[in-house]
Design a protein around this motif. Structure first.
Motif, PDB file in Angstrom:
ATOM      1  N   VAL A 275       0.850  -1.189   0.000  1.00 52.68           N
ATOM      2  CA  VAL A 275       0.000   0.000   0.000  1.00 52.68           C
ATOM      3  C   VAL A 275       0.888   1.241   0.000  1.00 52.68           C
ATOM      4  CG1 VAL A 275      -1.650   1.348   1.375  1.00 52.68           C
ATOM      5  CG2 VAL A 275      -1.949  -1.117   1.152  1.00 52.68           C
ATOM      6  N   ASP A 276       0.497   2.228  -0.776  1.00 52.91           N
ATOM      7  CA  ASP A 276       1.266   3.473  -0.823  1.00 52.91           C
ATOM      8  C   ASP A 276       0.848   4.456   0.271  1.00 52.91           C
ATOM      9  OD1 ASP A 276       2.813   3.009  -3.331  1.00 52.91           O
ATOM     10  OD2 ASP A 276       0.797   2.918  -4.195  1.00 52.91           O
ATOM     11  N   THR A 277      -0.468   4.586   0.473  1.00 53.52           N
ATOM     12  CA  THR A 277      -0.980   5.603   1.398  1.00 53.52           C
ATOM     13  C   THR A 277      -2.171   5.065   2.175  1.00 53.52           C
ATOM     14  OG1 THR A 277      -0.291   7.431  -0.048  1.00 53.52           O
ATOM     15  CG2 THR A 277      -1.993   7.920   1.572  1.00 53.52           C
ATOM     16  N   VAL A 278      -2.198   5.382   3.467  1.00 53.57           N
ATOM     17  CA  VAL A 278      -3.355   5.098   4.313  1.00 53.57           C
ATOM     18  C   VAL A 278      -3.871   6.432   4.859  1.00 53.57           C
ATOM     19  CG1 VAL A 278      -4.204   3.978   6.398  1.00 53.57           C
ATOM     20  CG2 VAL A 278      -2.520   2.802   4.951  1.00 53.57           C
ATOM     21  N   ILE A 279      -5.166   6.665   4.661  1.00 60.69           N
ATOM     22  CA  ILE A 279      -5.803   7.902   5.139  1.00 60.69           C
ATOM     23  C   ILE A 279      -6.825   7.528   6.205  1.00 60.69           C
ATOM     24  CG2 ILE A 279      -7.199   9.909   4.514  1.00 60.69           C
ATOM     25  CD1 ILE A 279      -6.118   9.639   1.665  1.00 60.69           C
ATOM     26  N   PHE A 280      -6.645   8.062   7.399  1.00 60.54           N
ATOM     27  CA  PHE A 280      -7.580   7.801   8.485  1.00 60.54           C
ATOM     28  C   PHE A 280      -8.673   8.873   8.506  1.00 60.54           C
ATOM     29  CE2 PHE A 280      -3.907   5.402   9.983  1.00 60.54           C
ATOM     30  CZ  PHE A 280      -4.500   4.274  10.520  1.00 60.54           C
ATOM     31  N   ALA A 281      -9.892   8.479   8.184  1.00 67.74           N
ATOM     32  CA  ALA A 281     -11.054   9.368   8.309  1.00 67.74           C
ATOM     33  C   ALA A 281     -11.787   8.941   9.573  1.00 67.74           C
ATOM     34  CB  ALA A 281     -11.948   9.258   7.079  1.00 67.74           C
ATOM     35  N   THR A 282     -11.128   9.159  10.703  1.00 66.38           N
ATOM     36  CA  THR A 282     -11.557   8.585  11.977  1.00 66.38           C
ATOM     37  C   THR A 282     -11.982   9.635  12.993  1.00 66.38           C
ATOM     38  OG1 THR A 282      -9.166   8.396  12.409  1.00 66.38           O
ATOM     39  CG2 THR A 282     -10.338   6.388  11.805  1.00 66.38           C
ATOM     40  N   GLY A 283     -12.306  10.817  12.521  1.00 64.77           N
ATOM     41  CA  GLY A 283     -12.907  11.805  13.392  1.00 64.77           C
ATOM     42  C   GLY A 283     -11.920  12.606  14.222  1.00 64.77           C
ATOM     43  N   TYR A 284     -12.462  13.246  15.257  1.00 62.78           N
ATOM     44  CA  TYR A 284     -11.714  14.221  16.044  1.00 62.78           C
ATOM     45  C   TYR A 284     -12.033  14.042  17.523  1.00 62.78           C
ATOM     46  CZ  TYR A 284     -11.437  16.228  11.406  1.00 62.78           C
ATOM     47  OH  TYR A 284     -11.224  16.399  10.064  1.00 62.78           O
ATOM     48  N   ARG A 285     -11.204  14.649  18.352  1.00 66.09           N
ATOM     49  CA  ARG A 285     -11.412  14.633  19.793  1.00 66.09           C
ATOM     50  C   ARG A 285     -11.372  16.069  20.319  1.00 66.09           C
ATOM     51  NH1 ARG A 285     -12.688  10.389  18.370  1.00 66.09           N
ATOM     52  NH2 ARG A 285     -12.143   8.322  19.184  1.00 66.09           N
ATOM     53  N   PRO A 286     -11.998  16.330  21.467  1.00 70.64           N
ATOM     54  CA  PRO A 286     -11.991  17.695  22.010  1.00 70.64           C
ATOM     55  C   PRO A 286     -10.569  18.233  22.189  1.00 70.64           C
ATOM     56  CG  PRO A 286     -13.537  16.315  23.209  1.00 70.64           C
ATOM     57  CD  PRO A 286     -12.772  15.396  22.304  1.00 70.64           C
ATOM     58  N   ASN A 287     -10.427  19.543  22.000  1.00 69.64           N
ATOM     59  CA  ASN A 287      -9.114  20.192  22.122  1.00 69.64           C
ATOM     60  C   ASN A 287      -9.278  21.429  23.008  1.00 69.64           C
ATOM     61  OD1 ASN A 287      -6.400  20.716  21.621  1.00 69.64           O
ATOM     62  ND2 ASN A 287      -6.849  21.947  19.815  1.00 69.64           N
ATOM     63  N   LEU A 288      -9.558  21.174  24.283  1.00 75.77           N
ATOM     64  CA  LEU A 288      -9.992  22.243  25.186  1.00 75.77           C
ATOM     65  C   LEU A 288      -9.076  22.380  26.401  1.00 75.77           C
ATOM     66  CD1 LEU A 288     -13.808  21.368  25.145  1.00 75.77           C
ATOM     67  CD2 LEU A 288     -12.636  23.093  23.771  1.00 75.77           C
ATOM     68  N   GLY A 289      -7.790  22.136  26.208  1.00 75.53           N
ATOM     69  CA  GLY A 289      -6.856  22.173  27.325  1.00 75.53           C
ATOM     70  C   GLY A 289      -6.851  23.477  28.098  1.00 75.53           C
ATOM     71  N   TYR A 290      -7.184  24.586  27.434  1.00 71.34           N
ATOM     72  CA  TYR A 290      -7.173  25.885  28.110  1.00 71.34           C
ATOM     73  C   TYR A 290      -8.292  26.023  29.147  1.00 71.34           C
ATOM     74  CZ  TYR A 290     -10.399  26.575  24.186  1.00 71.34           C
ATOM     75  OH  TYR A 290     -11.392  26.416  23.254  1.00 71.34           O
ATOM     76  N   LEU A 291      -9.223  25.056  29.179  1.00 66.20           N
ATOM     77  CA  LEU A 291     -10.294  25.081  30.177  1.00 66.20           C
ATOM     78  C   LEU A 291     -10.011  24.177  31.377  1.00 66.20           C
ATOM     79  CD1 LEU A 291     -13.452  24.943  27.860  1.00 66.20           C
ATOM     80  CD2 LEU A 291     -12.494  26.955  28.999  1.00 66.20           C
ATOM     81  N   ARG A 292      -8.886  23.480  31.336  1.00 67.78           N
ATOM     82  CA  ARG A 292      -8.629  22.485  32.384  1.00 67.78           C
ATOM     83  C   ARG A 292      -8.454  23.131  33.768  1.00 67.78           C
ATOM     84  NH1 ARG A 292      -7.839  17.441  31.914  1.00 67.78           N
ATOM     85  NH2 ARG A 292      -7.377  17.533  29.669  1.00 67.78           N
ATOM     86  N   ASN A 293      -7.824  24.306  33.820  1.00 68.86           N
ATOM     87  CA  ASN A 293      -7.527  24.924  35.115  1.00 68.86           C
ATOM     88  C   ASN A 293      -8.756  25.374  35.882  1.00 68.86           C
ATOM     89  OD1 ASN A 293      -4.786  24.558  34.781  1.00 68.86           O
ATOM     90  ND2 ASN A 293      -4.423  26.605  33.960  1.00 68.86           N
ATOM     91  N   ILE A 294      -9.901  25.456  35.209  1.00 71.88           N
ATOM     92  CA  ILE A 294     -11.125  25.852  35.923  1.00 71.88           C
ATOM     93  C   ILE A 294     -12.045  24.646  36.150  1.00 71.88           C
ATOM     94  CG2 ILE A 294     -11.061  28.256  35.183  1.00 71.88           C
ATOM     95  CD1 ILE A 294     -13.125  27.586  33.029  1.00 71.88           C
TER      96      ILE A 294
END
Length: 352
Positions: A275-294
């Motif tokens: 195989v030459d290329t594998v593309i993962f169309a597997t979605g996303y996860r939250p990216n909210l680290g700036y809210l962790r301190n509260i």
């Protein structure tokens, strides 16, 4: 930092703009902070041929229809122009190049700091960032030894660089199918799936599927009231003859591979294939680290909330989360009713 705003909206994409409209209608003092140099959310980063899976008539932000034929399926660049026009039409107070670094809370006030060194204070915060910038890719055995290309669908733009390659697209959702169908025109492409793609008709009894979804109320059914997250449909709308293309093997579907090897993948039956290329169309996860301190997030980094209202931080709200109030919540057609609901709750909080 002399002004204390009623609300700071973090994120200037579709969720942030819908929130801005409803805040403006209520006469609140607010700003929209956008990390990039244009308030277009993730739309400029999507692949070139992306087409909405719902028609224009059901895909607009509040009080301004997407122009043109209402039953067509707008392309990515049409949506970008629409969002640009929306900001101009309502003169929304967007400040660009303001990537949020941290959110703190002291007493009744939030302090929002950005990487550019700016600082804002507000009585409430609406987080409307989405999760496009945190793509999820599963870890597959042998992945580190694979000599081919591995990328996430968020990095895919068009089929040009994949001419005559052997490509595997991992996933069975709308984006996976749309990308794989496009690649199958120029390369040998397979969809690697755990279960076969489930297609639903684009039109039922002469109407687009979304007409019936809206009519029966499934689009806005309040799953959250029953302590449940709105389900994903798990189905792919049969645009552009997907059923016929899949039946013809362009692309074909194969049971998900179990591992990589140096030159390719090892399929479920033990067969090795280069195989030459594998593309993962597997979605996303939250990216909210700036809210962790509260203490706004759980152990997995997901917001602790119900229907867009934080249950751990008074005055903190969300718009655009997947499954927030309906299965359309993270889409262009779903952010408007969610934003209206959240702003109504926010206004009650401010009047206390």
């Amino acid at each position: 930092m002399s002004s204390v705003w009623d609300t700071i909206v973090i994120g200037g994409g579709q969720a942030g703009l819908a929130s801005g409209y409803h805040l403006q209608q209520k006469g609140l003092r607010f700003l929209i902070l956008e990390a990039n140099d244009q308030a277009l959310g993730s739309w400029p980063q999507y692949y070139d041929s992306l087409k909405l899976f719902s028609p224009a008539r059901f895909s607009s932000l509040p009080s301004m229809k997407i122009p043109g034929e209402p039953d067509r399926y707008p392309l990515r660049d049409e949506v970008i122009r629409y969002l640009q026009d929306y900001i101009k039409q309502y003169k929304l107070p967007v400040i660009t190049n303001q990537r949020v670094e941290s959110v703190e809370k002291s007493g009744e006030l939030f302090t929002i700091r950005t990487l550019s060194g700016d600082c804002y204070q507000s009585r409430t915060v609406i987080n409307a960032t989405g999760s496009f910038h945190n793509p999820f890719m599963p870890t597959i055995p042998g992945q580190e030894d694979f000599k081919g290309n591995i990328l996430h669908s968020s990095d895919y733009r068009n089929s040009d660089r994949f001419l005559n390659q052997r490509v595997v697209v991992v996933g069975r959702g709308n984006s996976a199918v749309q990308i794989a169908v496009e690649l199958a025109e120029v390369s040998e492409t397979s969809l690697a799936v755990l279960r076969p793609v489930q297609l639903v008709k684009q039109r039922v009894w002469g109407q687009d599927l979304h007409f019936w979804i809206k009519l029966i109320g499934f689009d806005t059914f309040p799953f959250w009231r029953f302590g449940k997250k709105a389900p994903s449909s798990g189905s792919v709308v049969d645009l552009d003859g997907y059923k016929e293309r899949l039946a013809a093997g362009k692309p074909d579907q194969k049971q998900m591979f179990t591992s990589f090897d140096t030159d390719g993948v090892v399929w479920h039956d033990g067969t090795k294939e280069q195989v030459d290329t594998v593309i993962f169309a597997t979605g996303y996860r939250p990216n909210l680290g700036y809210l962790r301190n509260i203490n706004a997030l759980d152990a997995e980094g997901k917001p602790v909330q119900q229907a867009g209202i934080s249950t751990s931080v008074p005055g903190l709200y969300y718009v655009g989360l997947e499954g927030q109030r309906s299965f359309a919540s993270a889409t262009l057609r779903g952010v408007s009713p969610d934003a209206k609901y959240v702003v109504r709750k926010l206004l009650r909080y401010l009047k206390k």
